[in-house]
Write a protein that holds these residues in place. Structure first.
Motif, PDB file in Angstrom:
ATOM      1  N   TRP A 164      62.037  60.661   0.843  1.00  0.00           N
ATOM      2  CA  TRP A 164      62.247  59.386   1.525  1.00  0.00           C
ATOM      3  C   TRP A 164      62.993  58.407   0.623  1.00  0.00           C
ATOM      4  CZ3 TRP A 164      62.229  58.207   6.330  1.00  0.00           C
ATOM      5  CH2 TRP A 164      61.349  58.789   7.237  1.00  0.00           C
ATOM      6  N   LYS A 165      62.521  58.284  -0.619  1.00  0.00           N
ATOM      7  CA  LYS A 165      63.086  57.289  -1.527  1.00  0.00           C
ATOM      8  C   LYS A 165      64.534  57.623  -1.890  1.00  0.00           C
ATOM      9  CE  LYS A 165      58.588  56.061  -3.501  1.00  0.00           C
ATOM     10  NZ  LYS A 165      57.696  56.157  -4.678  1.00  0.00           N
ATOM     11  N   VAL A 166      64.813  58.908  -2.103  1.00  0.00           N
ATOM     12  CA  VAL A 166      66.183  59.308  -2.431  1.00  0.00           C
ATOM     13  C   VAL A 166      67.114  58.997  -1.265  1.00  0.00           C
ATOM     14  CG1 VAL A 166      67.688  61.301  -2.848  1.00  0.00           C
ATOM     15  CG2 VAL A 166      65.573  61.036  -4.151  1.00  0.00           C
ATOM     16  N   ARG A 167      66.642  59.255  -0.047  1.00  0.00           N
ATOM     17  CA  ARG A 167      67.474  58.959   1.114  1.00  0.00           C
ATOM     18  C   ARG A 167      67.769  57.461   1.212  1.00  0.00           C
ATOM     19  NH1 ARG A 167      65.297  61.288   6.523  1.00  0.00           N
ATOM     20  NH2 ARG A 167      65.604  63.163   5.286  1.00  0.00           N
ATOM     21  N   ARG A 168      66.742  56.650   0.972  1.00  0.00           N
ATOM     22  CA  ARG A 168      66.941  55.202   1.063  1.00  0.00           C
ATOM     23  C   ARG A 168      67.906  54.699  -0.015  1.00  0.00           C
ATOM     24  NH1 ARG A 168      61.274  54.961   2.337  1.00  0.00           N
ATOM     25  NH2 ARG A 168      60.785  54.485   0.159  1.00  0.00           N
ATOM     26  N   VAL A 169      67.735  55.181  -1.247  1.00  0.00           N
ATOM     27  CA  VAL A 169      68.559  54.665  -2.336  1.00  0.00           C
ATOM     28  C   VAL A 169      69.998  55.162  -2.227  1.00  0.00           C
ATOM     29  CG1 VAL A 169      68.109  56.496  -4.037  1.00  0.00           C
ATOM     30  CG2 VAL A 169      68.556  54.171  -4.823  1.00  0.00           C
ATOM     31  N   THR A 170      70.197  56.402  -1.753  1.00  0.00           N
ATOM     32  CA  THR A 170      71.571  56.908  -1.626  1.00  0.00           C
ATOM     33  C   THR A 170      72.293  56.257  -0.447  1.00  0.00           C
ATOM     34  OG1 THR A 170      70.731  58.808  -0.354  1.00  0.00           O
ATOM     35  CG2 THR A 170      71.127  59.153  -2.703  1.00  0.00           C
ATOM     36  N   ASP A 171      71.537  55.754   0.522  1.00  0.00           N
ATOM     37  CA  ASP A 171      72.158  55.067   1.663  1.00  0.00           C
ATOM     38  C   ASP A 171      72.593  53.644   1.320  1.00  0.00           C
ATOM     39  OD1 ASP A 171      71.941  57.235   3.313  1.00  0.00           O
ATOM     40  OD2 ASP A 171      70.106  56.569   4.315  1.00  0.00           O
ATOM     41  N   ARG A 172      72.151  53.117   0.180  1.00  0.00           N
ATOM     42  CA  ARG A 172      72.542  51.762  -0.214  1.00  0.00           C
ATOM     43  C   ARG A 172      73.885  51.814  -0.940  1.00  0.00           C
ATOM     44  NH1 ARG A 172      66.987  50.761  -1.975  1.00  0.00           N
ATOM     45  NH2 ARG A 172      67.688  51.003  -4.122  1.00  0.00           N
ATOM     46  N   PRO A 173      74.879  51.066  -0.467  1.00  0.00           N
ATOM     47  CA  PRO A 173      76.213  51.102  -1.088  1.00  0.00           C
ATOM     48  C   PRO A 173      76.200  50.686  -2.560  1.00  0.00           C
ATOM     49  CG  PRO A 173      76.283  49.959   1.029  1.00  0.00           C
ATOM     50  CD  PRO A 173      74.842  50.156   0.702  1.00  0.00           C
ATOM     51  N   THR A 174      75.238  49.859  -2.949  1.00  0.00           N
ATOM     52  CA  THR A 174      75.220  49.329  -4.314  1.00  0.00           C
ATOM     53  C   THR A 174      74.483  50.238  -5.294  1.00  0.00           C
ATOM     54  OG1 THR A 174      73.222  48.055  -3.775  1.00  0.00           O
ATOM     55  CG2 THR A 174      75.358  46.950  -3.491  1.00  0.00           C
ATOM     56  N   SER A 175      73.884  51.324  -4.809  1.00  0.00           N
ATOM     57  CA  SER A 175      73.113  52.199  -5.695  1.00  0.00           C
ATOM     58  C   SER A 175      74.015  52.940  -6.667  1.00  0.00           C
ATOM     59  CB  SER A 175      72.302  53.207  -4.875  1.00  0.00           C
ATOM     60  OG  SER A 175      71.319  52.565  -4.112  1.00  0.00           O
ATOM     61  N   THR A 176      73.514  53.135  -7.861  1.00  0.00           N
ATOM     62  CA  THR A 176      74.246  53.860  -8.894  1.00  0.00           C
ATOM     63  C   THR A 176      73.602  55.222  -9.134  1.00  0.00           C
ATOM     64  OG1 THR A 176      72.875  52.995 -10.689  1.00  0.00           O
ATOM     65  CG2 THR A 176      74.787  51.665 -10.006  1.00  0.00           C
ATOM     66  N   VAL A 177      74.287  56.056  -9.897  1.00  0.00           N
ATOM     67  CA  VAL A 177      73.731  57.355 -10.268  1.00  0.00           C
ATOM     68  C   VAL A 177      72.415  57.169 -11.004  1.00  0.00           C
ATOM     69  CG1 VAL A 177      74.080  59.385 -11.726  1.00  0.00           C
ATOM     70  CG2 VAL A 177      75.961  58.522 -10.314  1.00  0.00           C
ATOM     71  N   GLU A 178      72.344  56.124 -11.845  1.00  0.00           N
ATOM     72  CA  GLU A 178      71.117  55.869 -12.593  1.00  0.00           C
ATOM     73  C   GLU A 178      69.970  55.520 -11.649  1.00  0.00           C
ATOM     74  OE1 GLU A 178      74.097  54.830 -13.507  1.00  0.00           O
ATOM     75  OE2 GLU A 178      74.274  55.987 -15.384  1.00  0.00           O
ATOM     76  N   ASP A 179      70.254  54.754 -10.595  1.00  0.00           N
ATOM     77  CA  ASP A 179      69.215  54.404  -9.621  1.00  0.00           C
ATOM     78  C   ASP A 179      68.650  55.667  -8.958  1.00  0.00           C
ATOM     79  OD1 ASP A 179      69.598  51.685 -10.077  1.00  0.00           O
ATOM     80  OD2 ASP A 179      71.135  51.524  -8.508  1.00  0.00           O
ATOM     81  N   ILE A 180      69.553  56.548  -8.531  1.00  0.00           N
ATOM     82  CA  ILE A 180      69.121  57.787  -7.869  1.00  0.00           C
ATOM     83  C   ILE A 180      68.359  58.677  -8.852  1.00  0.00           C
ATOM     84  CG2 ILE A 180      69.905  59.830  -6.612  1.00  0.00           C
ATOM     85  CD1 ILE A 180      72.426  58.188  -5.860  1.00  0.00           C
ATOM     86  N   SER A 181      68.848  58.742 -10.069  1.00  0.00           N
ATOM     87  CA  SER A 181      68.225  59.575 -11.091  1.00  0.00           C
ATOM     88  C   SER A 181      66.799  59.121 -11.375  1.00  0.00           C
ATOM     89  CB  SER A 181      69.061  59.524 -12.379  1.00  0.00           C
ATOM     90  OG  SER A 181      68.454  60.282 -13.394  1.00  0.00           O
ATOM     91  N   ARG A 182      66.584  57.810 -11.436  1.00  0.00           N
ATOM     92  CA  ARG A 182      65.234  57.300 -11.718  1.00  0.00           C
ATOM     93  C   ARG A 182      64.251  57.674 -10.607  1.00  0.00           C
ATOM     94  NH1 ARG A 182      67.980  52.870 -14.155  1.00  0.00           N
ATOM     95  NH2 ARG A 182      68.140  51.771 -12.151  1.00  0.00           N
ATOM     96  N   VAL A 183      64.718  57.645  -9.348  1.00  0.00           N
ATOM     97  CA  VAL A 183      63.835  58.008  -8.239  1.00  0.00           C
ATOM     98  C   VAL A 183      63.470  59.491  -8.314  1.00  0.00           C
ATOM     99  CG1 VAL A 183      63.678  58.244  -5.733  1.00  0.00           C
ATOM    100  CG2 VAL A 183      64.714  56.207  -6.721  1.00  0.00           C
ATOM    101  N   ILE A 184      64.464  60.354  -8.533  1.00  0.00           N
ATOM    102  CA  ILE A 184      64.206  61.795  -8.583  1.00  0.00           C
ATOM    103  C   ILE A 184      63.319  62.143  -9.766  1.00  0.00           C
ATOM    104  CG2 ILE A 184      65.291  64.073  -8.845  1.00  0.00           C
ATOM    105  CD1 ILE A 184      67.738  62.946  -7.399  1.00  0.00           C
ATOM    106  N   ALA A 185      63.475  61.437 -10.870  1.00  0.00           N
ATOM    107  CA  ALA A 185      62.706  61.725 -12.080  1.00  0.00           C
ATOM    108  C   ALA A 185      61.208  61.504 -11.891  1.00  0.00           C
ATOM    109  CB  ALA A 185      63.215  60.876 -13.240  1.00  0.00           C
ATOM    110  N   THR A 186      60.815  60.766 -10.856  1.00  0.00           N
ATOM    111  CA  THR A 186      59.381  60.562 -10.610  1.00  0.00           C
ATOM    112  C   THR A 186      58.700  61.829 -10.119  1.00  0.00           C
ATOM    113  OG1 THR A 186      59.759  59.817  -8.321  1.00  0.00           O
ATOM    114  CG2 THR A 186      59.771  58.125 -10.048  1.00  0.00           C
ATOM    115  N   ASP A 187      59.482  62.822  -9.716  1.00  0.00           N
ATOM    116  CA  ASP A 187      58.922  64.105  -9.275  1.00  0.00           C
ATOM    117  C   ASP A 187      59.477  65.204 -10.184  1.00  0.00           C
ATOM    118  OD1 ASP A 187      58.450  66.606  -7.952  1.00  0.00           O
ATOM    119  OD2 ASP A 187      58.138  65.521  -6.075  1.00  0.00           O
ATOM    120  N   PRO A 188      58.717  65.612 -11.208  1.00  0.00           N
ATOM    121  CA  PRO A 188      59.218  66.611 -12.166  1.00  0.00           C
ATOM    122  C   PRO A 188      59.631  67.922 -11.509  1.00  0.00           C
ATOM    123  CG  PRO A 188      57.229  65.556 -12.995  1.00  0.00           C
ATOM    124  CD  PRO A 188      57.382  65.113 -11.573  1.00  0.00           C
ATOM    125  N   SER A 189      58.911  68.333 -10.473  1.00  0.00           N
ATOM    126  CA  SER A 189      59.235  69.606  -9.816  1.00  0.00           C
ATOM    127  C   SER A 189      60.597  69.541  -9.135  1.00  0.00           C
ATOM    128  CB  SER A 189      58.153  69.946  -8.778  1.00  0.00           C
ATOM    129  OG  SER A 189      58.511  71.093  -8.044  1.00  0.00           O
TER     130      SER A 189
END
Length: 418
Positions: A164-189
């Motif tokens: 859910w969070k990755v979808r929301r952050v990638t849909d935001r035009p202002t999101s950066t690679v670092e923003d997406i990376s931080r969300v994904i990093a919360t789930d090690p698997s």
């Protein structure tokens, strides 16, 4: 067509599941049902229709014609005629009067309400149903699901928080690679799976990547979003009962195969993003999951695999579409789930759609698994010839997938990453 006096209770009890209703309920049903007469050759039901009606054959004979031209005749009073005629919706058959005939026509909403209020026999509570009772329990289950769908009370599984969070952050035009990376990093698997996917033969560059950030840069945000959702889906295919987990595992295996074939077909024949096709293929049977979970409460349904499969086939298009809407997927994914096994479906758009890719992938998956007893001929399926860039024929299609076997195997491995 004409109306008559309501049928007597004794006559109504000849049909299933009407025989489970009380005399009082049958009197109510008879008053609210309609009796329709048809002349020989007149169409009764059109294939593909969703009319919300149940047709019980009172008199005469009807012909049921499938999409591939095969037909069968049903006569009033026969064992088959004890159940509603061509009851699956969308309708799988054209039904026409083979002789002057008459039907009792009941709205599914009305029948649903009466069945839910009907008393449950002791034998059903004890789980000692015979074959006919199994059919009745199946109908009860179908009616429960449709009622819960209509009232928005159906318990649906949820997609993972990180998806859910990755979808929301990638849909935001202002999101950066670092923003997406931080969300994904919360789930090690999910993080580990994404990095391994990026280093797989499908996406490997000149060198391996070791961080989520580098994986996103190589894959791009759109592919990253799709793959995160793909990796989170495995946890949805779970059941608390070992008997039903076997059904979940088989469903996952089939979904992976259709997903892999969808990727290959989209890449070879369309301008559709292959990862979107991969995800659509993986989700095409997602409506089966709530049915399997709900079947835990219907012992006779999940104990009989044939019966369970029949219930799943009936319910998964509507439930899958509803589930994907709840998860926020676009209309293309919803359509693919609703029509994945609707061989007659034809999109209004000229260009190939996700649903076309998934339908053709389904055909190939079923053929490769020798589940082709009920499959139509390739040339009769609109989705098949809509993939026009391939100039497909049956032999050309099989040749393509044989040549692409290595790529199919790569996609399968991607979906097997633990």
């Amino acid at each position: 067509m004409s109306a008559k006096e309501p049928l007597p209770v004794r006559r109504l009890r000849e049909f299933q599941p009407l025989d489970k209703l009380t005399d009082e309920q049958l009197i109510v049903l008879a008053a609210r049902a309609e009796q329709r007469k048809y002349k020989k050759g007149q169409r009764v039901v059109e294939r593909g229709a969703r009319d919300g009606l149940e047709y019980f054959l009172l008199e005469g004979d009807v012909d049921l014609v499938a999409v591939d031209g095969r037909s069968k005749k049903i006569s009033a009073g026969s064992e088959t005629a004890h159940n509603p005629i061509a009851r699956l919706q969308p309708r799988m058959y054209d039904v026409a009067a083979a002789s002057p005939c008459e039907f009792l026509v009941i709205e599914q909403d009305i029948l649903n309400q009466l069945l839910r209020a009907a008393p449950v026999a002791d034998s059903e509570i004890a789980g000692e149903l015979d074959v006919e009772d199994n059919q009745s329990e199946e109908h009860h289950l179908l009616m429960e699901f449709y009622a819960e769908l209509r009232s928005n009370t159906l318990a649906l599984p949820s997609v993972s928080d990180v998806a859910w969070k990755v979808r929301r952050v990638t849909d935001r035009p202002t999101s950066t690679v670092e923003d997406i990376s931080r969300v994904i990093a919360t789930d090690p698997s999910i993080s580990a799976k994404l990095v391994r996917a990026c280093n797989s033969p499908m996406y490997r560059g000149f060198s391996d990547v070791s961080t989520v950030r580098d994986a996103i840069v190589r894959l791009g945000t759109r592919t990253t979003q799709q793959l995160v959702t793909v990796f989170s889906m495995r946890e949805v295919f779970k059941s608390q009962r070992p008997e039903l987990q076997a059904a979940m595992d088989q469903l996952w295996q089939h979904s992976r195969e259709v997903a892999a074939l969808s990727w290959v077909l989209a890449d070879a024949a369309t301008k559709i993003n292959p990862e979107e096709a991969l995800l659509a293929g993986l989700l095409h049977d997602i409506g089966s999951i709530p049915v399997i979970v709900h079947a835990e409460h219907h012992v006779n349904v999940f104990a009989d695999r044939t019966l369970l499969n029949h219930v799943i086939t009936e319910l998964k298009p509507d439930i899958g579409a509803e589930l994907l809407k709840t998860w926020g997927f676009s209309g293309d994914f919803v359509t693919a789930a609703r029509h994945a096994e609707d061989w007659t479906y034809e999109s209004a758009d000229e260009a190939p759609q996700l649903v076309d890719v998934v339908i053709v992938a389904q055909l190939h998956a079923m053929i490769s698994n020798q589940k082709n007893a009920e499959l139509p001929r390739f040339e009769t399926v609109p989705a098949y010839w809509r993939l026009g860039e391939l100039e497909l024929s049956a032999s050309r299609s099989l040749e393509l997938l044989t040549q692409a076997k290595e790529r199919v195997d790569e996609v399968q491995k991607l979906l097997s990453i633990h």
